[in-house]
Design an enzyme around this catalytic site. Sequence first.
Site, PDB file in Angstrom:
ATOM      1  N   SER A  82       0.658  -1.192   0.063  1.00 34.25           N
ATOM      2  CA  SER A  82      -0.091   0.046  -0.109  1.00 34.25           C
ATOM      3  C   SER A  82       0.715   1.164  -0.043  1.00 34.25           C
ATOM      4  O   SER A  82       0.397   2.358  -0.324  1.00 34.25           O
ATOM      5  CB  SER A  82      -0.842  -0.023   1.184  1.00 34.25           C
ATOM      6  OG  SER A  82      -0.175   0.042   2.300  1.00 34.25           O
ATOM      7  N   LYS A 137       0.782   4.362   6.877  1.00 36.66           N
ATOM      8  CA  LYS A 137       0.207   5.370   5.841  1.00 36.66           C
ATOM      9  C   LYS A 137       0.695   6.751   5.926  1.00 36.66           C
ATOM     10  O   LYS A 137       1.588   7.067   6.954  1.00 36.66           O
ATOM     11  CB  LYS A 137      -1.178   5.462   5.981  1.00 36.66           C
ATOM     12  CG  LYS A 137      -1.960   3.914   6.017  1.00 36.66           C
ATOM     13  CD  LYS A 137      -1.831   3.242   4.653  1.00 36.66           C
ATOM     14  CE  LYS A 137      -2.711   1.813   4.809  1.00 36.66           C
ATOM     15  NZ  LYS A 137      -2.860   1.319   3.839  1.00 36.66           N
TER      16      LYS A 137
END
Length: 273
Positions: A82, A137
């Site tokens: 990701s 993230k």
Amino acid sequence: MDDPQTATPDAPAPAPVYPERRLRLSAERVDSERRKTADESRGSMSTGRWMWEWTKAISTAILLFLVIRTFAFEAFKIPTGSMEGTLLVGDFLLVNKAVYGAEIPYTHAHLPKFSEPRRGDVIVFLPPHDPHKNYVKRIVGVPGDTLEMRDKVLLRNGRAQSEPFARHTDPLTDPQSEEMLWQYRYLVNPPAHWSDYHPTRDTWGPIVVPAGKYFALGDNRDNSEDSRFWGFVDAEAIKGRPMFVYYSFQHDITRNFDWLTGVRWGRIGELVH
């Protein structure tokens, strides 16, 4: 007639011992006895005493490690793609836990922080839908920001953002997801009914980030499970900020010892931006 007497030679007189020599001999004798006693003490140290000394040394080392791991630095591994473009699967990160104020174990209290989470920071945190799993993230929205996305372009407070770190690998599809309907409660201009809101991966919002929350996206935008789907990141759930890659390897089951032969030497020591 008297017997003749045998002459007896005189015994030699003892050599005189001067006070200085006597003191030196006494000092040497005392020093010799002290060394002998010390040697005997070391030689007679029991096995139990030896083990106790080693136990204390090892326990101290373990305690220091736990303190550093809890309040200062911790290692994390990147398990998914990701964040590809910035971080790769198989990267091992050293994370600074003190920068945002490390949590004191078994409490909800935190140590004083050195910095607030800022836009653009890459963070390690526990997501709201899976609070026992670490995610990595990038923060794109802080409390009070208005966020939306239009055809993959992120807008913050009405202005399109330049994001050189963002990666788009799926230009042909833009799937909808019912998971994104949580956004309805935070819309700036919500429709009359939640069923009239149709967010997609690449087009959604605008929504407002509430106090004490953050909005985080993966850099690999088309292949990331992030705040678009499961919501805001709570400030208390942020664990730290990665500093650099201390080890990296590419797993390959066709190679023996891939943990060594698959090492990405060029990534070791790379800073995380």
